[in-house]
Design an enzyme around this catalytic site. Structure first.
Site, PDB file in Angstrom:
ATOM      1  N   ASP A  42     -14.965   4.818   6.914  1.00  0.00           N
ATOM      2  CA  ASP A  42     -13.852   4.223   7.233  1.00  0.00           C
ATOM      3  C   ASP A  42     -13.338   4.003   8.324  1.00  0.00           C
ATOM      4  O   ASP A  42     -13.024   5.360   8.653  1.00  0.00           O
ATOM      5  CB  ASP A  42     -12.935   5.226   5.704  1.00  0.00           C
ATOM      6  CG  ASP A  42     -11.636   4.111   5.537  1.00  0.00           C
ATOM      7  OD1 ASP A  42     -11.786   3.240   5.949  1.00  0.00           O
ATOM      8  OD2 ASP A  42     -11.024   4.756   4.808  1.00  0.00           O
ATOM      9  N   ASP A  43     -13.381   3.469   9.002  1.00  0.00           N
ATOM     10  CA  ASP A  43     -12.480   2.519  10.645  1.00  0.00           C
ATOM     11  C   ASP A  43     -12.959   3.640  11.186  1.00  0.00           C
ATOM     12  O   ASP A  43     -12.424   3.916  12.708  1.00  0.00           O
ATOM     13  CB  ASP A  43     -11.124   3.338  10.341  1.00  0.00           C
ATOM     14  CG  ASP A  43      -9.978   1.952   8.906  1.00  0.00           C
ATOM     15  OD1 ASP A  43     -10.825   1.673   8.589  1.00  0.00           O
ATOM     16  OD2 ASP A  43      -9.068   2.336   9.266  1.00  0.00           O
ATOM     17  N   CYS A  82     -10.463  -3.101   4.749  1.00  0.00           N
ATOM     18  CA  CYS A  82     -11.140  -2.240   4.637  1.00  0.00           C
ATOM     19  C   CYS A  82     -11.591  -3.201   3.854  1.00  0.00           C
ATOM     20  O   CYS A  82     -12.414  -3.537   2.861  1.00  0.00           O
ATOM     21  CB  CYS A  82     -10.599  -1.063   4.109  1.00  0.00           C
ATOM     22  SG  CYS A  82      -9.924  -0.008   5.160  1.00  0.00           S
ATOM     23  N   LYS A 142     -14.589   6.459  -1.571  1.00  0.00           N
ATOM     24  CA  LYS A 142     -13.848   4.966  -1.895  1.00  0.00           C
ATOM     25  C   LYS A 142     -14.021   3.492  -2.170  1.00  0.00           C
ATOM     26  O   LYS A 142     -15.142   3.438  -1.802  1.00  0.00           O
ATOM     27  CB  LYS A 142     -13.458   4.943  -0.014  1.00  0.00           C
ATOM     28  CG  LYS A 142     -12.446   3.732   0.144  1.00  0.00           C
ATOM     29  CD  LYS A 142     -12.097   3.571   1.872  1.00  0.00           C
ATOM     30  CE  LYS A 142     -11.844   2.516   1.605  1.00  0.00           C
ATOM     31  NZ  LYS A 142     -11.242   2.098   2.991  1.00  0.00           N
ATOM     32  N   HIS A 144     -11.360   0.443  -3.396  1.00  0.00           N
ATOM     33  CA  HIS A 144     -10.512  -0.066  -2.544  1.00  0.00           C
ATOM     34  C   HIS A 144     -10.282  -1.617  -2.970  1.00  0.00           C
ATOM     35  O   HIS A 144     -10.517  -2.415  -1.859  1.00  0.00           O
ATOM     36  CB  HIS A 144     -10.467  -0.201  -1.132  1.00  0.00           C
ATOM     37  CG  HIS A 144      -8.885  -0.246  -0.359  1.00  0.00           C
ATOM     38  ND1 HIS A 144      -8.429   0.364   0.762  1.00  0.00           N
ATOM     39  CD2 HIS A 144      -8.140  -0.566  -1.341  1.00  0.00           C
ATOM     40  CE1 HIS A 144      -7.654  -0.531   0.644  1.00  0.00           C
ATOM     41  NE2 HIS A 144      -6.940  -0.916  -0.477  1.00  0.00           N
ATOM     42  N   HIS A 298     -10.471   8.623   7.982  1.00  0.00           N
ATOM     43  CA  HIS A 298      -8.840   7.693   7.714  1.00  0.00           C
ATOM     44  C   HIS A 298      -7.734   9.121   7.823  1.00  0.00           C
ATOM     45  O   HIS A 298      -8.403   9.862   8.215  1.00  0.00           O
ATOM     46  CB  HIS A 298      -9.300   6.998   6.261  1.00  0.00           C
ATOM     47  CG  HIS A 298      -8.201   6.179   6.427  1.00  0.00           C
ATOM     48  ND1 HIS A 298      -6.401   6.173   6.259  1.00  0.00           N
ATOM     49  CD2 HIS A 298      -8.196   4.479   6.143  1.00  0.00           C
ATOM     50  CE1 HIS A 298      -5.892   5.526   6.489  1.00  0.00           C
ATOM     51  NE2 HIS A 298      -6.514   4.286   6.353  1.00  0.00           N
ATOM     52  N   ASP A 350     -17.348   0.082   7.825  1.00  0.00           N
ATOM     53  CA  ASP A 350     -16.845  -0.935   7.673  1.00  0.00           C
ATOM     54  C   ASP A 350     -15.824  -1.557   7.807  1.00  0.00           C
ATOM     55  O   ASP A 350     -15.935  -3.455   8.017  1.00  0.00           O
ATOM     56  CB  ASP A 350     -15.409  -0.792   5.984  1.00  0.00           C
ATOM     57  CG  ASP A 350     -14.114  -0.092   6.329  1.00  0.00           C
ATOM     58  OD1 ASP A 350     -14.290   0.973   7.271  1.00  0.00           O
ATOM     59  OD2 ASP A 350     -13.645   0.276   5.770  1.00  0.00           O
ATOM     60  N   ASN A 351     -15.243  -1.595   9.448  1.00  0.00           N
ATOM     61  CA  ASN A 351     -14.468  -2.003  10.277  1.00  0.00           C
ATOM     62  C   ASN A 351     -14.296  -1.325  11.518  1.00  0.00           C
ATOM     63  O   ASN A 351     -14.475   0.268  11.253  1.00  0.00           O
ATOM     64  CB  ASN A 351     -13.345  -2.529   9.816  1.00  0.00           C
ATOM     65  CG  ASN A 351     -12.228  -1.860   8.962  1.00  0.00           C
ATOM     66  OD1 ASN A 351     -11.931  -2.111   8.307  1.00  0.00           O
ATOM     67  ND2 ASN A 351     -11.684  -0.291   9.955  1.00  0.00           N
TER      68      ASN A 351
END
Ligand SMILES: *[C@@H]1O[C@H](CO)[C@@H](O)[C@H](O)[C@H]1NC(C)=O
Ligand SMILES: *[C@@H]1O[C@H](CO)[C@@H](O)[C@H](O)[C@H]1NC(C)=O
Ligand SMILES: *[C@@H]1O[C@H](CO)[C@@H](O)[C@H](O)[C@H]1NC(C)=O
Ligand SMILES: *[C@@H]1O[C@H](CO)[C@@H](O)[C@H](O)[C@H]1NC(C)=O
Length: 607
Positions: A42-43, A82, A142, A144, A298, A350-351
């Site tokens: 995540d991130d 996300c 996760k 989301h 995160h 994811d990004n």
């Protein structure tokens, strides 16, 4: 005389055909349909991993994947946030096609578990495809992508409704709201609304006390008291560290059941790891698809003591290293079960890294290396260029590096191809099967154009001109950094997608293949090339727009509003709370031994 319908020759060939067919079927199931393990961070930034050039963060396990597999250097998320990025990843389609791209700057992600938007049930995920082909599918971590549509328990957007046989994790994402002593993140986003509500609730009873008002409305004392109490409860619930509203998004689920609310963050990494290993153990006879969707990296960067102070980059670096360690434990399990040769392992994020995540102690978000911008931005590489590693020993060449443009949307057709799935008809799939490229059967990516959206607005497009191996990128719109040139919008959640942005006419044109950090735009006046390239890209954008059809907006203001009747809650609403993680003592021991690196391979304690 007429021959019977099928003579003996015909019969023989038919049975031969059947026999060979079943042999082939056996071959397909025994040999070529691998297990699949997907890791998604995540991130995580492009510059956070050693195998992507960061020589001071220690990520030996992810580096090992890269060494034993294929590393992509131009792997692109379909969005820099996300929810839309993951929707595209799961479905192989631009998020505008599923309605998962927001046209407002405020609701670019699913913001409430009690909201009514999410990945529409009529979208097909790769998990659903593989499930139909006999894969056992699990999601750990996760989600989301929304939860319920119309009532608390319909769970229409739940992973189990999207092709996963098993789900363990947070239907939302990791947020500091779960931790009493941190400023809740949601609270930061909603600060203004919350203050307004508190003041309004508090002022009503006070106004009613003013004699003139009191003469107009004869309000009995109990009502005034009730209002005052409501204002107090509202205030406490949002602004104190034990407020119950913090728990609303902070849910841990096993399948459809809430097992913990609020989630105890310090245990979560251990629990996830345990679940992942147990899943592999359960389905090791395969084929299985395990999607490990990390809550790392995160904020609030909950990290085991063992890793705190481990890295050179504060808590953020520690958290990256802890995630790497978890990857290592899963790889170890594959080795131990002798599954590694028969398992496709993929790692991505994811990004891009979230530059705005900072506090007094320093940077709490990722590093995007030489790429400009970060999470939340449409076009600049930093927000969308992410790590991408595939390992499949015996099939993919070890240590190979591919610079071709590829997308996270490619996972859908790639998994469909290797798992023998039949992609759904009657819809556009934007991803491309990566196997020919990964295996080296072709040397060029199938993507000619890629479009980069910020929410629902198209900011940037990329053209891969294959004959001269050049990747062009045109920015029609760019975010306004604050402070100027900072590459981020410090002091806010993320740079806006519309409104306060810069429109470029003529657009900005970069040759990404020679200028990856997008620092030298081509001069529109004296580059003969400029017009022809921009025209070509504009035509592609028009054509792409022609393939879009209107769909319900999942992240509309209405859908993202919190709705009490959709709030997942165990215990008494609104004071939700429970802890049904029943195997605590067993688990604690199991996990502790894991973290102590003393695990020897007995799975006896895993349910
Ligand atoms: C490595 O990653 C850390 C943590 O994100 C970052 O602060 C640092 O600048 C990176 N170093 C290099 C050489 O890229
Ligand atoms: C995996 O494949 C490699 C290369 O084909 C082989 O040397 C190795 O023994 C295999 N490992 C297992 C556990 O089968
Ligand atoms: C899903 O349903 C919506 C609303 O009914 C529709 O607009 C959309 O095209 C459907 N999507 C697919 C992929 O069929
Ligand atoms: C794990 O390590 C700690 C100290 O580092 C030790 O006290 C504990 O007994 C170990 N636990 C297990 C199960 O090995």
């Amino acid at each position: 005389m007429k021959q019977p319908f099928c003579g003996w020759r015909c019969w023989l060939s038919a049975s031969l055909w059947c026999f060979c067919g079943s042999l082939q079927g056996m071959f397909v199931t025994r040999n070529s349909r691998p297990n699949i393990v997907l890791f998604m961070a995540d991130d995580l930034g492009m510059g956070d991993l050693c195998c992507y050039g960061n020589n001071s963060v220690s990520t030996p396990n992810i580096d090992r994947l890269a060494r034993e597999g294929v590393r992509l250097t131009q792997h692109l998320a379909a969005a820099s946030m996300c929810t839309p990025s993951r929707a595209a990843f799961l479905t192989g389609r631009y998020p505008v096609r599923s309605g998962m791209a927001s046209s407002s700057n405020l609701n670019r992600d699913v913001v409430w578990l009690g909201g009514s938007g999410g990945l529409p049930p009529n979208e097909t995920t790769f998990a659903k495809l593989l499930q139909h082909r006999g894969y056992r599918t699990g999601l750990i971590g996760k989600w989301h992508q929304g939860l319920s549509c119309a009532s608390r328990d319909d769970h229409c957007y739940h992973p189990l409704n999207h092709g996963f046989d098993y789900f363990y994790g947070m239907p939302f994402e990791l947020l500091s709201d779960c931790q009493g002593f941190h400023t809740p993140e949601l609270h930061r986003q909603l600060r203004v609304q919350l203050w307004v509500c508190t003041v309004v609730l508090g002022l009503i009873p006070l106004l009613l006390l003013v004699p003139t008002c009191a003469r107009w409305f004869l309000v009995p004392w109990p009502v005034i008291l009730a209002f005052a109490l409501l204002a107090l409860v509202f205030f406490v619930s949002w602004f104190s560290s034990y407020g119950f509203t913090r728990r609303w998004n902070c849910v841990l689920m096993r399948d459809h059941e809430i097992i913990q609310q609020p989630v105890r963050l310090e245990r979560l990494a251990s629990l996830m790891l345990k679940e992942a290993l147990a899943f592999i153990d359960r389905y090791k006879r395969g084929p299985f698809l395990l999607f490990i969707s990390f809550l790392h990296v995160h904020t609030p960067l909950v990290t085991k003591e063992k890793f705190v102070g481990h890295s050179k980059f504060g808590l953020y670096g520690d958290n990256v290293e802890e995630m790497d360690w978890m990857v290592g434990k899963v790889l170890e399990a594959l080795d131990r079960e002798r599954l590694a040769n028969h398992t496709l392992v993929y790692f991505t994020s994811d990004n891009g890294g979230r530059l705005e995540a900072q506090d007094r102690s320093g940077q709490l978000g990722g590093w995007n290396g030489r790429y400009k911008g970060g999470r939340g931005m449409a076009g600049w590489e930093g927000g969308i260029r992410v790590p991408g590693i595939f390992r499949w020993p015996t099939v993919l060449e070890a240590g190979k590096v591919i610079d071709e443009p590829t997308s996270l949307m490619d996972i859908f057709p790639t998994l469909s191809y290797i798992g023998g799935g039949i992609p759904p008809l009657g819809r556009v799939i934007d991803g491309r099967n990566l196997m020919p490229l990964l295996e080296g059967r072709v040397s060029r990516s199938e993507h000619e154009f890629l479009f980069h959206y910020c929410g629902a607005s198209l900011h940037t497009a990329r053209w891969y001109q294959k004959d001269c191996a050049t990747v062009w990128k045109v920015h029609f719109v760019t975010p306004k950094f604050s402070p100027e040139g900072a590459g981020a919008c410090y002091g806010s959640e993320a740079c806006p997608c519309s409104g306060d942005v810069t429109y470029h006419d003529p657009p900005l044109l970069f040759d990404i293949s020679r200028d990856p950090s997008e620092s030298r735009p081509l001069n529109p006046d004296n580059e003969a090339l400029f017009d022809s390239v921009v025209k070509k890209i504009e035509a592609a954008v028009r054509q792409h727009r022609g393939t879009l059809t209107p769909v319900p907006q999942q992240l509309s203001v209405f859908n993202t509003l919190w709705k009490p009747w959709l709030q997942p809650c165990c215990g008494t609403f609104p004071f939700c709370g429970c802890d049904r993680a029943d195997d605590i003592s067993d688990m604690e021991l199991f996990v502790e031994s894991k973290w102590n690196d003393t695990f020897t391979g007995s799975h006896a304690e895993v349910p």
